[in-house]
Design a protein around this motif. Sequence first.
Motif, short mmCIF file in Angstrom:
data_model
loop_
_atom_site.label_atom_id
_atom_site.label_comp_id
_atom_site.label_asym_id
_atom_site.label_seq_id
_atom_site.Cartn_x
_atom_site.Cartn_y
_atom_site.Cartn_z
N ASP A 2 0.83 -1.19 0.00
CA ASP A 2 0.00 0.00 0.00
C ASP A 2 0.87 1.24 0.00
N HIS A 207 -10.92 -5.78 -2.99
CA HIS A 207 -9.73 -5.58 -2.17
C HIS A 207 -9.93 -6.18 -0.78
N ARG A 208 -11.07 -5.91 -0.19
CA ARG A 208 -11.35 -6.47 1.14
C ARG A 208 -11.46 -7.99 1.07
N ILE A 211 -7.99 -9.55 0.66
CA ILE A 211 -7.23 -9.50 1.92
C ILE A 211 -7.71 -10.60 2.86
N ARG A 277 -1.12 -6.55 10.24
CA ARG A 277 -1.99 -6.24 9.10
C ARG A 277 -3.46 -6.11 9.51
N TYR A 280 -4.34 -2.58 10.83
CA TYR A 280 -4.11 -1.61 9.76
C TYR A 280 -5.19 -1.69 8.70
N THR A 281 -5.59 -2.90 8.32
CA THR A 281 -6.64 -3.07 7.31
C THR A 281 -7.97 -2.51 7.80
N GLN A 284 -7.72 1.13 7.43
CA GLN A 284 -7.69 1.51 6.02
C GLN A 284 -9.07 1.49 5.41
N ASN A 285 -9.87 0.51 5.79
CA ASN A 285 -11.23 0.42 5.26
C ASN A 285 -12.11 1.57 5.73
N SER A 289 -5.87 5.81 8.02
CA SER A 289 -4.80 4.94 8.48
C SER A 289 -3.98 5.66 9.53
N LYS A 297 3.18 -1.16 9.94
CA LYS A 297 2.92 -2.00 8.77
C LYS A 297 4.07 -1.96 7.79
#
Length: 355
Positions: A2, A207-208, A211, A277, A280-281, A284-285, A289, A297
């Motif tokens: 990212d 993307h989700r 992951i 991760r 952080y994810t 990010q969603n 962040s 990360k």
Amino acid sequence: MDITNNTSLRGNQTDLNSVFTRQVLPVLYLVICVVGLVLNGLAAWIFFRMSSSSALIVYLKNMVVADVLMLLTFPWRIAGEAGLGGRLLKELTCRYTAVIFYLSMYAGIVFMGLISLERYVKIVHSSSSTSCSSSSSLPSAGSLCSSSTSCSSLLRHVRCARALSFLAWLLLLLCMLPNSFLSNQQLPASSQWSCMKLKSELGKEWHRMSIMLSMGIFWAMLLLLAFCYASIALRVYRSYRRLGRGGNQQVRRKSNRSILSILAVFFICFVPYHVCRVPYTLSQNRDASPYVLFQAKEAMLFLASFNVCLDPVIYFLMCRTFRESLLQRLPCCTRPTHEPARRGSFSNGISISNL
């Protein structure tokens, strides 16, 4: 991989970001890129000159391919962090090289799991098949043992290894590649840079999903490695108890090194990143962040990238054919032709020189 622009941060956080992610990490990536190219270039030169005579060699060859693919993404990251290429390079990185990076990383993780499964079948089930032969006079025991033996033989077959390798690459390609095609939005010149802003709504959902699938692959491989190598360690321990204290200690040390090498690389490189991760994810969603999570990360992602320098150690310790081919090319390690190679084995005849 990212890419996030944190210029909106204020104070010391911005300065720390510029020092760590914009100056320190690119230099570190350059170092592992050079070292990794040398080590993996040598590994590829040796592996692809030998025939795929076993499932282990098939999986190790695929690991080399995954490492080389990951190495090819490093120059793009280094150039982007150095401010070269501008917005076009950032878009190319988000759409293509980042996808290749994660594709190769999870390919390496999957092949570590397949290697552990192959070692488990060879060490644990090959010995159990010997004990099965003594109980084959009983109909039920004989049928159970024969089915177990046939399954073990199938998993160790080269054709089965090639089929599993093909399916692993196919699954990862189907999971990762759509992220490239779905990052098709135009980012306004005045907008803060973020890879997520290049994605359409479908792209964000994919993307989700990708992951979640990749995280599921990691945790599944972690459990597989833990089970397989715990079983192998127990099998080795029981065998050496039968040998007694006067057993071959050199063989025991070699088996322990080969077992621990892949576990050490897996836990050093991949476990910290996947632990970091998750939070952080989630942040990010939410299109936010946090600075600390982003720094953590990026640091853990570097550890995951460092596996390209550690994997050749796995090849050397786990594959006797690779080790002998490498040593034959080193003048200081060349063994006289009349001197036979020493190979250790368990008391029941199971060789562990290629463990």
